[in-house]
Motif scaffolding. Structure first.
Motif, mmCIF file in Angstrom:
data_model
loop_
_atom_site.group_PDB
_atom_site.id
_atom_site.type_symbol
_atom_site.label_atom_id
_atom_site.label_comp_id
_atom_site.label_asym_id
_atom_site.label_seq_id
_atom_site.Cartn_x
_atom_site.Cartn_y
_atom_site.Cartn_z
ATOM 1 N N ASN A 64 0.876 -1.168 0.000
ATOM 2 C CA ASN A 64 0.000 0.000 0.000
ATOM 3 C C ASN A 64 0.918 1.223 0.000
ATOM 4 O OD1 ASN A 64 0.750 0.616 2.724
ATOM 5 N ND2 ASN A 64 -0.682 -0.951 3.420
ATOM 6 N N ARG A 65 0.347 2.418 0.051
ATOM 7 C CA ARG A 65 1.201 3.618 -0.037
ATOM 8 C C ARG A 65 2.218 3.684 1.098
ATOM 9 N NH1 ARG A 65 1.690 6.259 -4.525
ATOM 10 N NH2 ARG A 65 -0.283 6.416 -5.588
ATOM 11 N N LEU A 66 1.839 3.177 2.258
ATOM 12 C CA LEU A 66 2.754 3.241 3.401
ATOM 13 C C LEU A 66 3.928 2.281 3.217
ATOM 14 C CD1 LEU A 66 3.466 4.331 6.213
ATOM 15 C CD2 LEU A 66 2.116 2.471 7.177
ATOM 16 N N THR A 67 3.633 1.037 2.854
ATOM 17 C CA THR A 67 4.740 0.076 2.739
ATOM 18 C C THR A 67 5.613 0.414 1.527
ATOM 19 O OG1 THR A 67 3.392 -1.546 1.565
ATOM 20 C CG2 THR A 67 3.492 -1.751 3.956
ATOM 21 N N HIS A 68 5.011 0.945 0.466
ATOM 22 C CA HIS A 68 5.820 1.429 -0.669
ATOM 23 C C HIS A 68 6.760 2.536 -0.190
ATOM 24 C CE1 HIS A 68 6.983 3.580 -4.285
ATOM 25 N NE2 HIS A 68 6.380 4.652 -3.805
ATOM 26 N N THR A 69 6.214 3.458 0.595
ATOM 27 C CA THR A 69 7.006 4.575 1.121
ATOM 28 C C THR A 69 8.189 4.071 1.948
ATOM 29 O OG1 THR A 69 5.137 6.096 1.100
ATOM 30 C CG2 THR A 69 6.844 6.533 2.733
ATOM 31 N N VAL A 96 8.145 11.367 3.106
ATOM 32 C CA VAL A 96 7.100 12.366 2.827
ATOM 33 C C VAL A 96 6.704 12.375 1.335
ATOM 34 C CG1 VAL A 96 8.490 14.443 2.277
ATOM 35 C CG2 VAL A 96 6.425 14.671 3.705
ATOM 36 N N HIS A 97 7.417 11.602 0.479
ATOM 37 C CA HIS A 97 7.277 11.830 -0.963
ATOM 38 C C HIS A 97 5.877 11.522 -1.518
ATOM 39 C CE1 HIS A 97 7.673 7.517 -1.964
ATOM 40 N NE2 HIS A 97 7.342 7.827 -3.191
ATOM 41 N N ASP A 98 5.117 10.634 -0.891
ATOM 42 C CA ASP A 98 3.785 10.295 -1.412
ATOM 43 C C ASP A 98 2.666 10.784 -0.499
ATOM 44 O OD1 ASP A 98 4.352 9.206 -3.845
ATOM 45 O OD2 ASP A 98 4.228 7.112 -3.215
ATOM 46 N N ILE A 99 2.983 11.666 0.424
ATOM 47 C CA ILE A 99 2.006 12.059 1.444
ATOM 48 C C ILE A 99 0.833 12.853 0.844
ATOM 49 C CG2 ILE A 99 2.805 14.329 2.278
ATOM 50 C CD1 ILE A 99 2.911 13.060 5.081
ATOM 51 N N THR A 190 14.784 6.481 -7.005
ATOM 52 C CA THR A 190 14.552 5.330 -6.126
ATOM 53 C C THR A 190 13.094 4.888 -6.165
ATOM 54 O OG1 THR A 190 16.241 6.243 -4.675
ATOM 55 C CG2 THR A 190 14.894 4.496 -3.780
ATOM 56 N N ASP A 191 12.195 5.847 -6.217
ATOM 57 C CA ASP A 191 10.763 5.557 -6.298
ATOM 58 C C ASP A 191 10.500 4.609 -7.474
ATOM 59 O OD1 ASP A 191 8.042 5.783 -5.776
ATOM 60 O OD2 ASP A 191 7.810 7.655 -6.901
ATOM 61 N N GLU A 192 11.086 4.937 -8.624
ATOM 62 C CA GLU A 192 10.894 4.112 -9.825
ATOM 63 C C GLU A 192 11.442 2.692 -9.619
ATOM 64 O OE1 GLU A 192 10.172 4.900 -13.257
ATOM 65 O OE2 GLU A 192 9.708 7.032 -13.089
HETATM 66 MG MG MG Z 1 6.108 6.808 -4.691
#
Ligand code: MG
Length: 404
Positions: A64-69, A96-99, A190-192
């Motif tokens: 989910n967005r948290l574990t991805h983060t 903070v990048h996907d907050i 890194t996100d990618e």
């Molecule tokens: Mg991201």
């Protein structure tokens, strides 16, 4: 251990500081405090119930967005330490990048943007993230927002794209004509890497991507799979799959470290007016740790003034990664199997948006107040409310106001 910082890393002692000055903490520096402020924010906790790619319909153990983060934070810390960048700043920026992401992943973002465009406005998750940390989070009696340092706010805005100063005069303080520090540039790369590998994993486990299909279409996967099959011929397929994924991620991360270092070296190889003691080079071999006796001092100002971003993969590995991403778009993100989620996102977001535009008295009282003051268009207030929601909460609202 005290980290050895590259001369062009952001140094916390030279931070441009907070909007509202605060006394120093006795044992945490400003970037460590910012990291902790992000972790303790409501918006961060809500990431747990926001979709990355798969909703809970598939499995409880997909990202989910948290574990991805958290995965982005882990990978970013590793790379930052090797490059001599400020690990505390990098970790904060990763966390903070996907907050600023709304519910329902990218479909939710698209639906919210379409709704806003009907009112002559738009939605951008980086700009929304800045509003969250500057205004919506309320934890302190002395000021609104989290009062983060300049470098963290700048990284929120500039990590993944450039904003034209003429179109965004309200962002003038973030030096839009300059590149962001390497700490911020690193987050996008890194996100990618994180989601390209993670989505192969979840897509395979969800049975939306087949092993043969991946081998046929993703050459880097095929190469490592042949190697792993020889090494572990009797291992279950999923464990072979995992062994391949960790090799891909390791290859990409290693390439990102070495290629970024060489792009920095090449970009400034003529800057030889003075010498610095140098620092260990990235990598584990004795040779790669040779310290340059006399190498030009590259500064953070040089990184900011350079015409291009310097964090990136080598052309060969970038092509590999792009191939993988394209495969994911064709076979996962755009697949019919995920259509129900996309349809839901569009229907739920657009119907609730229209409802609150027509009936602002149905908004919670704090948002009604904001809508009344007219300092912001009503559409922006409605958008802020929706963007902050988790998948769970927006479904509850939909049932309440638009259900049968
Ligand atoms: Mg991201």
């Amino acid at each position: 251990m005290i980290q050895s910082l590259a001369p062009y890393a952001v140094q916390v002692e030279h931070s441009r500081g907070r909007r509202y000055p605060e006394p120093q903490h006795p044992y945490r520096n400003d970037f460590q405090r910012d990291r902790d402020r992000v972790i303790h924010s409501r918006a961060f906790r809500r990431l747990e119930a926001k979709t990355q790619v798969f909703t809970g319909r598939y499995s409880d153990h997909f990202r989910n967005r948290l574990t991805h983060t958290l995965e982005v934070a882990q990978i970013s810390r590793t790379i930052a330490a090797q490059l001599g960048l400020n690990v505390d700043l990098v970790e904060t920026l990763a966390l903070v990048h996907d907050i600023g992401h709304p519910p329902f992943g990218h479909s939710g973002e698209k639906a919210l943007d379409i709704a806003m465009r009907r009112h002559g406005l738009s939605f951008d998750h980086n700009l929304h993230a800045l509003r969250i940390v500057e205004d919506f989070e309320q934890r302190y009696a002395a000021f609104r927002g989290l009062n983060l340092t300049f470098e963290v706010r700048e990284g929120i805005i500039k990590h993944s794209r450039d904003y034209d100063a003429a179109d965004f005069p309200e962002l003038a303080e973030y030096c839009l004509d300059k590149r962001p520090p390497l700490e911020a540039q690193l987050i996008d790369a890194t996100d990618e890497l994180a989601y390209n590998t993670a989505d192969l994993d979840d897509g395979y486990e969800a049975h939306l991507l087949g092993l043969e299909q991946i081998i046929e279409n993703v050459p880097v996967f095929a190469r490592f799979f042949a190697e792993v099959e020889k090494l572990y011929p009797a291992a279950p397929k999923k464990l072979q799959f995992n062994e391949v994924l960790r090799r891909i991620l390791d290859r990409w991360v290693g390439d990102l470290i070495h290629n970024t270092q060489s792009q920095i070296d090449i970009a400034f190889n003529n800057k030889d007016d003075k010498c610095s003691p140098g620092r260990p080079r990235p990598g584990n071999s004795a040779e790669s740790h040779t310290v340059d006796a006399c190498r030009p001092e590259i500064t953070l100002a040089d990184i900011r003034a350079h015409p291009k971003r310097l964090v990136g993969l080598s052309p060969q590995v970038e092509a590999e990664r792009a191939e993988t991403k394209e495969f994911l778009y064709r076979n996962l993100y755009y697949s019919a199997a995920l259509d129900p989620e996309k349809d839901d996102a569009e229907r739920v977001v657009s119907q609730l948006f229209d409802l609150w535009m027509k009936r602002p008295e149905k908004l919670p009282s704090s948002y009604q107040e904001k809508a009344k003051t007219e300092s912001e268009p009503r559409a922006r207030v409605v958008c802020d409310y929706i963007a902050g929601m988790t998948d769970t909460y927006i479904y509850e609202q939909y049932e309440k106001y638009c259900g049968p």
